[in-house]
Scaffold this active site. Structure first.
Site, PDB file in Angstrom:
ATOM      1  CE  LYS A  67      24.672  30.851  22.454  1.00 29.63           C
ATOM      2  NZ  LYS A  67      25.088  29.810  23.309  1.00 29.63           N
ATOM      3  CG  ASN A  68      28.100  29.794  20.644  1.00 27.68           C
ATOM      4  OD1 ASN A  68      27.796  29.997  21.830  1.00 27.68           O
ATOM      5  ND2 ASN A  68      27.425  29.277  19.798  1.00 27.68           N
TER       6      ASN A  68
ATOM      7  CB  CYS B  35      21.264  20.045  26.654  1.00 24.52           C
ATOM      8  SG  CYS B  35      21.460  19.986  24.897  1.00 24.52           S
TER       9      CYS B  35
ATOM     10  NE  ARG C 214      25.610  19.613  22.741  1.00 25.94           N
ATOM     11  CZ  ARG C 214      25.123  20.822  23.179  1.00 25.94           C
ATOM     12  NH1 ARG C 214      24.023  21.217  23.295  1.00 25.94           N
ATOM     13  NH2 ARG C 214      26.066  21.943  22.986  1.00 25.94           N
ATOM     14  N   PRO C 215      28.029  14.497  25.418  1.00 25.02           N
ATOM     15  CG  PRO C 215      29.281  12.602  24.004  1.00 25.02           C
ATOM     16  CD  PRO C 215      27.985  13.666  24.018  1.00 25.02           C
TER      17      PRO C 215
ATOM     18  CG  ASP D  80      33.838  11.093  24.164  1.00 21.21           C
ATOM     19  OD1 ASP D  80      32.613  12.087  24.090  1.00 21.21           O
ATOM     20  OD2 ASP D  80      34.784  10.792  23.344  1.00 21.21           O
ATOM     21  CD  GLN D  81      36.688  12.523  20.915  1.00 23.16           C
ATOM     22  OE1 GLN D  81      37.848  12.921  20.504  1.00 23.16           O
ATOM     23  NE2 GLN D  81      36.498  11.480  21.236  1.00 23.16           N
TER      24      GLN D  81
ATOM     25  CG  ASP E  26      24.306  26.477  16.497  1.00 30.02           C
ATOM     26  OD1 ASP E  26      25.218  26.994  17.049  1.00 30.02           O
ATOM     27  OD2 ASP E  26      23.989  25.097  16.855  1.00 30.02           O
TER      28      ASP E  26
ATOM     29  CB  ILE F  46      25.997  18.308  14.596  1.00 24.97           C
ATOM     30  CG1 ILE F  46      26.441  18.985  13.372  1.00 24.97           C
ATOM     31  CG2 ILE F  46      26.731  18.722  15.643  1.00 24.97           C
ATOM     32  CD1 ILE F  46      28.035  18.570  12.780  1.00 24.97           C
TER      33      ILE F  46
ATOM     34  NE  ARG G 299      21.313  29.073  27.242  1.00 25.33           N
ATOM     35  CZ  ARG G 299      21.786  27.712  27.346  1.00 25.33           C
ATOM     36  NH1 ARG G 299      21.224  26.549  27.275  1.00 25.33           N
ATOM     37  NH2 ARG G 299      23.231  27.490  27.232  1.00 25.33           N
TER      38      ARG G 299
HETATM   39  C1  EPZ Z   1      29.284  24.225  20.155  1.00 24.30           C
HETATM   40  O1  EPZ Z   1      28.692  23.252  21.170  1.00 24.30           O
HETATM   41  C2  EPZ Z   1      28.278  25.245  20.322  1.00 24.30           C
HETATM   42  N1  EPZ Z   1      28.146  25.745  21.725  1.00 24.30           N
HETATM   43  C3  EPZ Z   1      26.712  24.867  20.030  1.00 24.30           C
HETATM   44  O2  EPZ Z   1      26.128  25.995  20.112  1.00 24.30           O
HETATM   45  C4  EPZ Z   1      27.003  24.446  18.506  1.00 24.30           C
HETATM   46  O3  EPZ Z   1      25.453  23.956  18.130  1.00 24.30           O
HETATM   47  C5  EPZ Z   1      27.984  23.236  18.469  1.00 24.30           C
HETATM   48  O4  EPZ Z   1      29.026  23.807  19.142  1.00 24.30           O
HETATM   49  C6  EPZ Z   1      28.011  22.700  17.386  1.00 24.30           C
HETATM   50  O5  EPZ Z   1      28.448  23.768  16.320  1.00 24.30           O
HETATM   51  C7  EPZ Z   1      29.134  26.846  22.104  1.00 24.30           C
HETATM   52  O6  EPZ Z   1      30.133  27.013  21.417  1.00 24.30           O
HETATM   53  C8  EPZ Z   1      29.202  27.255  23.335  1.00 24.30           C
HETATM   54  P1  EPZ Z   1      30.470  20.061  19.820  1.00 24.30           P
HETATM   55  P2  EPZ Z   1      29.543  22.005  21.545  1.00 24.30           P
HETATM   56  O7  EPZ Z   1      31.351  19.707  20.904  1.00 24.30           O
HETATM   57  O8  EPZ Z   1      31.185  22.589  21.577  1.00 24.30           O
HETATM   58  C9  EPZ Z   1      30.119  15.370  19.819  1.00 24.30           C
HETATM   59  C10 EPZ Z   1      24.179  27.271  20.453  1.00 24.30           C
HETATM   60  O9  EPZ Z   1      23.038  27.085  19.911  1.00 24.30           O
HETATM   61  N2  EPZ Z   1      31.169  15.357  20.863  1.00 24.30           N
HETATM   62  O10 EPZ Z   1      31.108  20.874  18.709  1.00 24.30           O
HETATM   63  O11 EPZ Z   1      29.047  21.571  22.927  1.00 24.30           O
HETATM   64  C11 EPZ Z   1      28.809  16.145  20.182  1.00 24.30           C
HETATM   65  O12 EPZ Z   1      27.859  15.201  20.951  1.00 24.30           O
HETATM   66  C12 EPZ Z   1      24.647  26.007  21.020  1.00 24.30           C
HETATM   67  O13 EPZ Z   1      24.747  28.325  20.372  1.00 24.30           O
HETATM   68  C13 EPZ Z   1      31.368  14.236  21.498  1.00 24.30           C
HETATM   69  O14 EPZ Z   1      31.125  13.075  21.226  1.00 24.30           O
HETATM   70  O15 EPZ Z   1      29.591  21.060  20.524  1.00 24.30           O
HETATM   71  C14 EPZ Z   1      28.171  16.492  18.862  1.00 24.30           C
HETATM   72  O16 EPZ Z   1      27.306  15.519  18.315  1.00 24.30           O
HETATM   73  C15 EPZ Z   1      23.884  24.914  20.631  1.00 24.30           C
HETATM   74  N3  EPZ Z   1      32.381  14.173  22.330  1.00 24.30           N
HETATM   75  C16 EPZ Z   1      29.632  16.894  17.933  1.00 24.30           C
HETATM   76  O17 EPZ Z   1      30.425  16.205  18.719  1.00 24.30           O
HETATM   77  C17 EPZ Z   1      33.005  15.322  23.128  1.00 24.30           C
HETATM   78  O18 EPZ Z   1      33.603  15.145  23.827  1.00 24.30           O
HETATM   79  C18 EPZ Z   1      29.549  18.299  17.982  1.00 24.30           C
HETATM   80  O19 EPZ Z   1      29.792  18.744  19.243  1.00 24.30           O
HETATM   81  C19 EPZ Z   1      32.426  16.458  22.455  1.00 24.30           C
HETATM   82  C20 EPZ Z   1      31.401  16.432  21.342  1.00 24.30           C
END
Ligand code: EPZ
Length: 428
Positions: free
Chosen positions: A23-24, A117, A122-123, A125-126, A312, A334, A404
């Site tokens: 999916k991802n 969520c 889930r910001p 900002d990056q 996950d 995370i 999902r």
């Molecule tokens: C991806 O989400 C996955 N989703 C998530 O899978 C997975 O849990 C996550 O990566 C971590 O591996 C998809 O790929 C569609 P991150 P993502 O940005 O990209 C912080 C599932 O179950 N962060 O890697 O949204 C954030 O808050 C889903 O299939 C910032 O602070 O996760 C988190 O603490 C759930 N600023 C950490 O980074 C930002 O701009 C990692 O988040 C972006 C992220």
């Protein structure tokens, strides 16, 4: 809303499960189709709600999308509406992945902020900081990100971007933005997940020059506008779905399950922990064989960005630790709120103490069936797994979360001996 009914038994799981496409990986790749015209074809795509939501989003933008799982075809329409409305983004945060390709290809985008969520704030900002480094102007307006290329919608400029922390969709969004930026971009402190590496393969198939996807440093030479081609690609297997069935098999003494299509190299941290817990996992051609003889030993886990232990899989491994011998310490680094499966598991008889981002699990001899509530995708899966061994019947409600990310879960578990059924329009 549907519910899943599981009748626990101590029958070991035996047989084969076909692992679906990831999916991802499919979600960013579908968004990458915005970078070119023509017809792109994705194969090995799972039949999931998130795929349908992404298709709806692309149609809203003017793409013709045919979803016939495991195949999806995307055809460029005459024009594109560079917008992702709240109604669609609120269903799936990953919709933010259209931001990079829209700004790169069309010079502008209006994308609803995904909002938080169940598992955290889930910001993004990056994502936004990196786009600004590429010359994008970003403003927030009533819950929407309004992004515009340089000089009122011009072409993005290549940049050197260093992420404050490895972000999966952040890395993917900026890879797609850099794909059409002028010059050669360098992305540092990137997420290294296999799904990021897969997106790099797609961008190269389209005509980009991406080097290092899957490592923490990615170089991307932007292609000329209008030069990227559509693609035909079969996506990688879903390592989290595979890991979920691996844990399900390990719950029963005497299980012997083959995971067809599972890729060991994507799952090393999980497999290492499962082996330490006493589960026998062997590669057999294009499959993994999971066997469990004897008790499960308690192990400690700390989630981390890939190649560390995947967040996950935290909920699923916690369920295995609930019936292990000894004490297991599980630390979630995370997301700030990814223990919502704990109160539900406690209602099933699990012995878990929460201390901030750490859960201390004392293994128990037995879990007991109960009506429980799904709260997020992976927590839902962990409750189904718990139901497989719990005494009596477990009803997991609000399984739209499950739908999902898990294709045909009741058929797949039923096919290896699980007593699992779906109840349509159950009480929510
Ligand atoms: C991806 O989400 C996955 N989703 C998530 O899978 C997975 O849990 C996550 O990566 C971590 O591996 C998809 O790929 C569609 P991150 P993502 O940005 O990209 C912080 C599932 O179950 N962060 O890697 O949204 C954030 O808050 C889903 O299939 C910032 O602070 O996760 C988190 O603490 C759930 N600023 C950490 O980074 C930002 O701009 C990692 O988040 C972006 C992220």
């Amino acid at each position: 809303m549907d519910a899943i009914l599981i009748r626990g038994n101590n029958q070991p799981l035996r047989g084969r499960v076909r692992v679906s496409g990831a999916k991802n990986a499919a979600l960013p790749i579908l968004c990458a189709t915005l970078l070119s015209d023509g017809e792109s074809r994705l194969r090995n795509v799972p039949a999931l709600r998130d795929i349908d939501t992404t298709a709806a989003l692309l149609r809203f933008m003017g793409r013709n999308v045919e979803v016939n799982a495991p195949e999806v075809r995307v055809l460029a329409g005459s024009d594109v509406r560079p917008e992702a409305p709240y109604e669609l983004v609120k269903q799936m945060r990953a919709s933010v992945l259209v931001l990079g390709p829209l700004v790169a290809r069309f010079g502008r985008a209006k994308v609803s902020l995904p909002g938080g969520c169940a598992i955290g704030a889930r910001p993004i900002d990056q994502h936004l900081k990196a786009l600004e480094a590429m010359g994008c102007t970003i403003r927030l307006d009533r819950g929407y990100v309004i992004a515009e290329g340089p000089s009122g919608g011009g072409r993005l400029k290549a940049a050197e971007v260093c992420f404050d922390l490895p972000t999966v969709t952040g890395t993917e969004n900026i890879m797609m933005a850099a794909a059409l930026a002028k010059g050669r971009s360098t992305l540092l402190n990137c997420a290294r997940e296999p799904e990021v590496e897969e997106l790099g393969r797609i961008l190269n198939k389209m005509g980009c020059e991406v080097d290092g996807a899957g490592t923490d440093v990615i170089h991307i030479k932007g292609a000329e506008p209008g030069s990227l081609a559509p693609f035909d690609h079969a996506i990688i297997p879903d390592r989290i779905e595979a890991g979920t069935y691996m844990v399900a098999a390990a719950m029963h003494e005497g299980s012997d399950v083959i995971l067809d299509g599972a890729e060991l190299s994507d799952m090393e941290a999980l497999v290492s922990k499962m082996r330490s817990a006493g589960v026998d996992i062997e590669s057999e051609g294009q499959a993994l064989r999971i066997r469990r003889q004897g008790p499960i030993r308690a192990v400690n886990i700390t989630t981390a960005p890939h190649p560390g232990f995947p967040t996950d899989m935290q909920a699923q491994l916690m369920v295995l630790m609930c019936i292990a011998r000894g004490e297991s310490v599980i630390t979630e680094t995370i997301f700030e709120n990814r223990f919502m499966h704990v109160p539900e598991l406690q209602r099933m008889g699990a012995s878990i103490a929460l201390r901030g981002n750490t859960a201390v699990v004392q293994g128990v001899d037995k879990l007991y069936g109960a009506s429980v509530m799904a709260t997020d995708l992976r927590a839902s899966a962990s409750l189904v797994i718990a139901g497989l061994v719990a005494e009596g019947e477990t009803e997991v409600r609000r399984v739209y979360h499950l739908d999902r990310g898990y294709e045909h879960i009741e058929e797949k578990l039923g096919g290896i001996g699980g007593n699992v059924a779906r109840v349509r329009n159950a009480e929510s």
